[in-house]
Design an enzyme around this catalytic site. Structure first.
Site, PDB file in Angstrom:
ATOM      1  N   SER A   1       0.912  -1.181   0.178  1.00 15.00           N
ATOM      2  CA  SER A   1      -0.002  -0.018   0.068  1.00 15.00           C
ATOM      3  C   SER A   1       1.053   1.331   0.143  1.00 15.00           C
ATOM      4  O   SER A   1       0.262   2.397  -0.573  1.00 15.00           O
ATOM      5  CB  SER A   1      -0.932  -0.044   1.107  1.00 15.00           C
ATOM      6  OG  SER A   1      -0.397  -0.299   2.231  1.00 15.00           O
TER       7      SER A   1
ATOM      8  N   HIS B 240       1.556   5.011   5.065  1.00  7.25           N
ATOM      9  CA  HIS B 240       0.841   5.429   3.947  1.00  7.25           C
ATOM     10  C   HIS B 240       1.497   7.138   3.668  1.00  7.25           C
ATOM     11  O   HIS B 240       1.612   7.267   2.506  1.00  7.25           O
ATOM     12  CB  HIS B 240      -0.663   5.342   4.230  1.00  7.25           C
ATOM     13  CG  HIS B 240      -1.259   4.118   4.148  1.00  7.25           C
ATOM     14  ND1 HIS B 240      -2.473   3.588   4.375  1.00  7.25           N
ATOM     15  CD2 HIS B 240      -0.535   2.895   3.934  1.00  7.25           C
ATOM     16  CE1 HIS B 240      -2.442   2.402   4.336  1.00  7.25           C
ATOM     17  NE2 HIS B 240      -1.391   1.827   3.928  1.00  7.25           N
TER      18      HIS B 240
END
Length: 297
Positions: free
Chosen positions: A128, A182
């Site tokens: 991710s 992230h």
């Protein structure tokens, strides 16, 4: 029989997908299946706070390859494949592989430093961070042509900030996800788009060509009807033209994001201008690149 334009674009996209963009989902799936059988794979590759102090390069480089669940894997594959594919068509297959590794490391190092002080017992894994890196990269690229995006009648936001919305949504919908990981991945993508990672992600073309030569036999084993291998020689012009278009647009707009100036040079602009004159590809639209179909010379 008449076909819808969207179907035609999809049909064209799947006829000769980029080699790495096709192989990466397969490879990640194989790694996941193996990790379900051999739990030591996940244990050895997940990123921990001690990875930096213990100099565990396997964790720092390879944590994006392992995933916790099927849902985790599938969600990442759906989001990752199209944005990596677009990048590969412009920059070449081998260079894209280099970029993926550099982005993983650039994201991992600050995460390890922060985790030592704030969350020493946490571990992260999954691709991710790559997704947010490429989202940040493409957001900067798009903002050079479209500085703002209207999300609602009375809501206009800077285009380069759009990934922040996804970042917040993911943090709310999947609270177990790594918000810091992230965010650091997103920052790495912004830095790459602005040129601050060029010293790491722009190795000499001679190096890339040498790698391509070493794996040429492997490349030739794959039927040419399956994928397209985007060679460095063909990607030089499209990459230079794409970089020049972005730098030129950023120069016009001031190229300033959060106080950081785009790291471009006049040489970049001149090189891109020359390349565009020799290339039939418009990197600002479809980013098709000049690929080498697998199995051909």
């Amino acid at each position: 029989m008449a076909q819808f334009p969207l179907f035609q674009k999809f049909q064209k996209a799947i006829q000769h997908p980029p080699a790495l963009s096709l192989g990466l989902p397969i490879f990640l799936t194989v790694i996941f299946l193996l990790s379900q059988r051999y739990v030591w794979i996940e244990d050895d590759l997940e990123l921990r706070s001690t990875a930096l102090t213990n100099f565990e390069l396997n964790r720092i480089s390879f944590y994006p390859l392992v995933h916790a669940t099927w849902f985790h894997l599938l969600l990442n594959l759906v989001a990752l494949q199209p944005i990596v594919s677009q990048f590969e068509r412009v920059n070449g297959t081998v260079r894209t592989g280099i970029v993926l590794n550099i982005l993983a490391v650039v994201t991992a190092i600050p995460w390890c430093l922060l985790s030592i002080g704030f969350f020493p017992d946490e571990a992260v894994l999954g691709s991710s961070a790559w997704i947010f890196s490429f989202m940040g990269y493409w957001a900067i690229r798009e903002s050079s042509k479209q500085p703002t995006t209207q999300l609602a009648p009375n809501l206009v936001v800077p285009t380069w900030l759009l990934p922040i919305i996804y970042l917040v949504v993911i943090a709310i919908v999947i609270p177990s996800s790594s918000f810091i990981g992230h965010l650091l991945g997103l920052i790495a993508g912004w830095m790459m788009a602005l040129g601050y990672l060029d010293v790491l992600i722009e190795p000499s073309s001679k190096v890339v060509l040498w790698i391509e030569n070493k794996i040429s036999r492997v490349i030739d084993l794959i039927p040419s009807s399956i994928v397209t291998f985007y060679r460095e020689e063909g990607a030089l012009d499209t990459r230079a033209a794409a970089r020049a278009d972005t730098n030129r647009s950023l120069s016009v707009s001031g190229g300033n994001f959060l106080g950081f100036q785009a790291n471009s040079s006049q040489a970049d602009l001149e090189a891109g201008t020359r390349s565009r004159g020799n290339s039939s590809v418009d990197p600002t639209t479809s980013f098709p690149g000049t690929g080498q179909t697998l199995g051909t010379q």
